[in-house]
Scaffold this motif. Structure first.
Motif, PDB file in Angstrom:
ATOM      1  N   LYS A  38      42.347   8.742 -23.719  1.00 56.31           N
ATOM      2  CA  LYS A  38      41.715   8.282 -22.486  1.00 56.31           C
ATOM      3  C   LYS A  38      40.391   7.589 -22.770  1.00 56.31           C
ATOM      4  N   VAL A  39      39.583   8.195 -23.613  1.00 56.11           N
ATOM      5  CA  VAL A  39      38.275   7.629 -23.936  1.00 56.11           C
ATOM      6  C   VAL A  39      38.443   6.273 -24.625  1.00 56.11           C
ATOM      7  N   SER A  40      39.407   6.202 -25.551  1.00 58.09           N
ATOM      8  CA  SER A  40      39.616   4.958 -26.283  1.00 58.09           C
ATOM      9  C   SER A  40      40.070   3.839 -25.347  1.00 58.09           C
ATOM     10  N   ILE A  41      40.997   4.136 -24.433  1.00 59.38           N
ATOM     11  CA  ILE A  41      41.486   3.129 -23.485  1.00 59.38           C
ATOM     12  C   ILE A  41      40.367   2.702 -22.542  1.00 59.38           C
ATOM     13  N   ALA A  42      39.619   3.670 -22.046  1.00 58.78           N
ATOM     14  CA  ALA A  42      38.526   3.364 -21.106  1.00 58.78           C
ATOM     15  C   ALA A  42      37.451   2.514 -21.770  1.00 58.78           C
ATOM     16  N   LYS A  43      37.117   2.798 -23.019  1.00 55.89           N
ATOM     17  CA  LYS A  43      36.090   2.024 -23.722  1.00 55.89           C
ATOM     18  C   LYS A  43      36.498   0.574 -23.901  1.00 55.89           C
ATOM     19  N   LYS A  44      37.767   0.360 -24.102  1.00 56.16           N
ATOM     20  CA  LYS A  44      38.246  -1.007 -24.294  1.00 56.16           C
ATOM     21  C   LYS A  44      38.382  -1.762 -22.965  1.00 56.16           C
ATOM     22  N   LEU A  45      38.564  -1.042 -21.870  1.00 59.76           N
ATOM     23  CA  LEU A  45      38.936  -1.668 -20.608  1.00 59.76           C
ATOM     24  C   LEU A  45      37.804  -1.726 -19.582  1.00 59.76           C
ATOM     25  N   VAL A  46      37.180  -0.583 -19.344  1.00 64.33           N
ATOM     26  CA  VAL A  46      36.240  -0.486 -18.222  1.00 64.33           C
ATOM     27  C   VAL A  46      34.999  -1.369 -18.386  1.00 64.33           C
ATOM     28  N   PRO A  47      34.324  -1.388 -19.534  1.00 68.56           N
ATOM     29  CA  PRO A  47      33.119  -2.219 -19.643  1.00 68.56           C
ATOM     30  C   PRO A  47      33.391  -3.700 -19.387  1.00 68.56           C
ATOM     31  N   GLU A  48      34.520  -4.187 -19.930  1.00 70.16           N
ATOM     32  CA  GLU A  48      34.832  -5.608 -19.725  1.00 70.16           C
ATOM     33  C   GLU A  48      35.146  -5.890 -18.263  1.00 70.16           C
ATOM     34  N   TYR A  49      35.900  -4.997 -17.649  1.00 68.73           N
ATOM     35  CA  TYR A  49      36.224  -5.214 -16.235  1.00 68.73           C
ATOM     36  C   TYR A  49      34.973  -5.079 -15.367  1.00 68.73           C
ATOM     37  N   ARG A  50      34.089  -4.112 -15.728  1.00 76.19           N
ATOM     38  CA  ARG A  50      32.866  -3.932 -14.944  1.00 76.19           C
ATOM     39  C   ARG A  50      32.017  -5.203 -14.962  1.00 76.19           C
ATOM     40  N   GLU A  51      31.903  -5.808 -16.132  1.00 78.62           N
ATOM     41  CA  GLU A  51      31.113  -7.029 -16.257  1.00 78.62           C
ATOM     42  C   GLU A  51      31.767  -8.166 -15.467  1.00 78.62           C
ATOM     43  N   PHE A  52      33.086  -8.303 -15.580  1.00 78.62           N
ATOM     44  CA  PHE A  52      33.793  -9.351 -14.832  1.00 78.62           C
ATOM     45  C   PHE A  52      33.655  -9.113 -13.325  1.00 78.62           C
ATOM     46  N   TYR A  53      33.808  -7.892 -12.902  1.00 82.63           N
ATOM     47  CA  TYR A  53      33.705  -7.511 -11.492  1.00 82.63           C
ATOM     48  C   TYR A  53      32.306  -7.829 -10.948  1.00 82.63           C
ATOM     49  N   ARG A  54      31.288  -7.464 -11.730  1.00 77.36           N
ATOM     50  CA  ARG A  54      29.900  -7.690 -11.297  1.00 77.36           C
ATOM     51  C   ARG A  54      29.598  -9.183 -11.151  1.00 77.36           C
ATOM     52  N   LYS A  55      30.151  -9.985 -12.044  1.00 81.56           N
ATOM     53  CA  LYS A  55      29.823 -11.400 -12.075  1.00 81.56           C
ATOM     54  C   LYS A  55      30.576 -12.208 -11.007  1.00 81.56           C
ATOM     55  N   TYR A  56      31.849 -11.864 -10.763  1.00 74.92           N
ATOM     56  CA  TYR A  56      32.661 -12.748  -9.915  1.00 74.92           C
ATOM     57  C   TYR A  56      32.983 -12.196  -8.536  1.00 74.92           C
ATOM     58  N   LEU A  57      32.755 -10.934  -8.273  1.00 70.74           N
ATOM     59  CA  LEU A  57      33.025 -10.425  -6.936  1.00 70.74           C
ATOM     60  C   LEU A  57      32.154 -11.098  -5.869  1.00 70.74           C
ATOM     61  N   PRO A  58      30.849 -11.303  -6.103  1.00 70.68           N
ATOM     62  CA  PRO A  58      30.016 -11.971  -5.085  1.00 70.68           C
ATOM     63  C   PRO A  58      30.529 -13.365  -4.717  1.00 70.68           C
ATOM     64  N   MET A  59      31.134 -14.015  -5.705  1.00 69.23           N
ATOM     65  CA  MET A  59      31.632 -15.367  -5.464  1.00 69.23           C
ATOM     66  C   MET A  59      32.775 -15.347  -4.446  1.00 69.23           C
ATOM     67  N   LEU A  60      33.449 -14.205  -4.326  1.00 68.31           N
ATOM     68  CA  LEU A  60      34.601 -14.109  -3.439  1.00 68.31           C
ATOM     69  C   LEU A  60      34.284 -13.312  -2.179  1.00 68.31           C
ATOM     70  N   GLY A  61      32.994 -13.157  -1.890  1.00 71.66           N
ATOM     71  CA  GLY A  61      32.587 -12.320  -0.773  1.00 71.66           C
ATOM     72  C   GLY A  61      33.091 -12.797   0.581  1.00 71.66           C
ATOM     73  N   GLN A  62      33.315 -14.124   0.737  1.00 68.72           N
ATOM     74  CA  GLN A  62      33.743 -14.666   2.033  1.00 68.72           C
ATOM     75  C   GLN A  62      35.255 -14.736   2.161  1.00 68.72           C
ATOM     76  N   GLU A  63      35.964 -14.299   1.111  1.00 69.80           N
ATOM     77  CA  GLU A  63      37.425 -14.368   1.138  1.00 69.80           C
ATOM     78  C   GLU A  63      37.980 -13.383   2.159  1.00 69.80           C
ATOM     79  N   ARG A  64      39.012 -13.836   2.887  1.00 65.15           N
ATOM     80  CA  ARG A  64      39.710 -12.928   3.789  1.00 65.15           C
ATOM     81  C   ARG A  64      40.595 -11.987   2.973  1.00 65.15           C
ATOM     82  N   ASN A  65      40.778 -10.758   3.455  1.00 69.83           N
ATOM     83  CA  ASN A  65      41.603  -9.754   2.771  1.00 69.83           C
ATOM     84  C   ASN A  65      41.138  -9.529   1.330  1.00 69.83           C
TER      85      ASN A  65
END
Length: 636
Positions: A561-588
């Motif tokens: 679990k730790v190994s999978i999370a280390k490979k996955l979560v940090p990269e997704y967190r960074e992507f999420y932080r950077k591009y979610l605001p750009m889609l703030g006006q999207e419906r659904n």
């Protein structure tokens, strides 16, 4: 009298008068006057002995017919034995000097009476003192025959000094040992007296009859019966296994106490004659001891299978542990058959145990179970095999001896590189066993490789191998196998376990890892939406598939679990932080961005418990539209 009863009036080392010929008396002066004087002394000796011996004639109607001489008065008993000794000397003198003397005929009659009395006393001592002649009490007197504390009271002219020695002895031994010592010394003195007077046959006959019945009864009470091979052929294994357990316990008591105690008693009572004591012990113990050691041979001849190896090794260990006692007790030619039988049983057991080991290896190789373990869990073959091998490791002494005679008939250089190089003599002794255990585990691993190929999902194959290897390592680490295989073996297999786990991650989660952009880059809103959709689809598919996987070992489960999370979560967190605001006006937006980073960690933490997810709706509950509205552009 009460005071004297505390001590034996007989000695363990009383000097024997051994008549050989008339020349025994050549020390007397040859003159007629001196010869007449000596003859008069001898005749007086006969007369003196008559009053003492006739009093204790067992065939007279007086009270002495039913009373034991020893129990009545040990002082009189001492006098009686002295009279017998003096009477014997007088008889030999009269035979050599005046064979027509009327005193000689009287002396012969008195000797017969005396021997009848001693025979009766000997019988009564053996019959009524079984508690004082039990193996434990006798064993406590193992050095009595050579112990100077038991000086010859009967042969000493200085009774006070001898009594002092006996009192000194009494201070150093327990009450039970005192009683046992007294009885043993009494038997010894009577036996020596009867044998020296030519009545050894009667004495030995009584001794053999009583003591043999005691030995036979003792073994019977221990559960030892007369064994016949034909009975074993139709006996079920449960009954036989119960008999084996009982035999192991009974043999230890039978050899170390019963036979040993009987040998010590026999040696003590008949210490004056090697042939007599060997003959007595042979008659008493030989048949019973051979029967005792036939049992393992009969067991070894039965059907051989690996399930029966442990009782066989218990028998082997029991005989090996007793071997020193067996050699010490049955050391002379007359009872050599006992050692021979015990050795035959050992050899038969070795053959059977080795055959069972071969059967065990064959059972692993021939396992044809095709049913796949759900979720890549631990195969029952792994559990049963490792339980069996770890149990085998507890018998390293027995197995080392057997495997030293039966080395693996194959090139073991590869195996030897996995186990510790022997340094000490002990490790050298166990090296063949270490290599054999390494081989058995390798056979199991090869069989598991074959079974892993039956999984259609490659990731499941690797998880199956990781789970089963983890159990193998854990078993080795927590049992005596660790001492036999060594840290090098553990380290190499832990490396292999890490490789299996890594391969599982690649096969199961690589699509998720690759669903996000590899390099940090500026994406347009449309490109960001594509990556979000790609990631969510890949994660959802992987999660739904891997949620049914099982990792029983908590340590391995957490590491994955730790190994999978280390490979996955940090990269997704960074992507999420950077591009979610750009889609703030999207419906659904909650449909487009279905996972927050924290939710991702929660999902991963729920993996490997074997609880499959069957519908994608399970992912939407944590991401309601109201929660997204409240987030705005919060990065999570």
């Amino acid at each position: 009298m009460a005071k004297m009863a505390k001590f034996s009036f007989f000695s363990s080392s009383s000097p024997k008068y051994i008549p050989s010929s008339p020349s025994s008396f050549t020390s007397f002066p040859a003159s007629p006057l001196n010869q007449n004087f000596t003859q008069a002394m001898m005749e007086e000796t006969v007369e003196t002995a008559e009053s003492v011996i006739r009093k204790w004639d067992p065939n007279t109607p007086s009270f002495t017919k039913i009373v034991s001489l020893l129990n009545h008065s040990r002082k009189e008993a001492k006098e009686f034995i002295r009279c017998v000794r003096d009477l014997r000397r007088a008889m030999h003198f009269l035979v050599s000097q005046d064979s027509q003397s009327p005193k000689l005929a009287l002396a012969q009659t008195l000797m017969q009476i005396a021997m009848a009395r001693l025979e009766k006393e000997f019988f009564q001592i053996l019959s009524s003192n079984r508690d004082k002649l039990d193996p434990e009490s006798v064993s406590g007197q193992s050095s009595i025959s050579s112990n100077s504390e038991f000086e010859d009271v009967m042969g000493s002219d200085d009774d006070d000094e001898s009594d002092y020695e006996m009192r000194k002895a009494g201070e150093s031994i327990t009450q039970v040992e005192k009683a046992s010592a007294v009885v043993m010394s009494d038997l010894k003195a009577i036996a020596e007296s009867m044998i020296s007077c030519g009545y050894g046959k009667e004495c030995v006959k009584i001794y053999k009859r009583i003591r043999k019945s005691i030995v036979d009864e003792g073994l019977s009470l221990l559960g030892i019966e007369i064994y016949k091979g034909s009975r074993f052929h139709r006996m079920d294994w449960v009954t036989l296994e119960h008999m084996i357990k009982n035999w192991v316990k009974a043999a230890k008591i039978g050899v170390a106490m019963l036979f040993r105690g009987e040998k010590l008693l026999c040696d003590h009572v008949f210490s004056a004659s090697n042939s007599t004591r060997e003959s007595c012990f042979y008659e008493i113990a030989n048949e019973a001891a051979i029967n005792l050691f036939k049992f393992p041979e009969f067991v070894a001849k039965e059907k051989k299978s690996h399930e029966r190896i442990f009782p066989l090794m218990d028998l082997q260990a029991a005989i090996s542990d007793l071997w020193q006692d067996i050699e010490m007790i049955f050391h002379f030619d007359a009872v050599a058959g006992v050692k021979s039988q015990a050795l035959t049983s050992l050899q038969k057991l070795k053959v059977s145990i080795h055959s069972a080991l071969t059967d065990f290896e064959s059972t692993i190789q021939k396992d044809t179970t095709k049913a796949l373990t759900p979720g890549g869990g631990i195969h029952k073959l792994t559990r049963s095999t490792m339980n069996f091998i770890s149990s085998l490791s507890k018998y390293s002494g027995v197995l080392s001896e057997i495997l030293a005679d039966h080395p693996l008939p194959r090139n073991t250089r590869l195996l030897e590189s996995y186990v510790r190089t022997p340094i000490s003599e002990d490790e050298q002794h166990n090296h063949a066993l270490s290599v054999h255990f390494a081989w058995l585990i390798l056979v199991l691993l090869c069989k598991l490789d074959t079974k892993a190929e039956h999984y259609k999902d490659v990731s499941l194959s690797y998880l199956f191998l990781a789970n089963n290897l983890q159990l193998i390592i854990e078993t080795v680490h927590s049992t005596h196998l660790r001492n036999l295989l060594g840290d090098d073996w553990l380290n190499k297999h832990e490396d292999k376990l890490g490789a299996y786990a890594g391969n599982y991650e690649i096969a199961a989660w690589s699509n998720v890892f690759m669903s996000l952009p590899e390099e940090p880059t500026d994406l347009s809103p449309e490109e960001a939406k594509i990556y979000f959709r790609r990631f969510h689809t890949a994660f959802e598919e992987a999660y739904m598939k891997q949620s049914s996987r099982v990792v029983p070992n908590a340590k391995l489960r957490d590491e994955l679990k730790v190994s999978i999370a280390k490979k996955l979560v940090p990269e997704y967190r960074e992507f999420y932080r950077k591009y979610l605001p750009m889609l703030g006006q999207e419906r659904n937006i909650e449909i487009l961005v279905r996972f927050k980073p924290d939710n991702l960690e929660n999902y991963i933490s729920d993996l490997f418990h074997g609880t499959p997810i069957h519908a994608s709706s399970s992912f939407s509950s944590s991401s309601s539209s109201s929660s997204w509205k409240s987030l705005g552009c919060v990065s999570g």
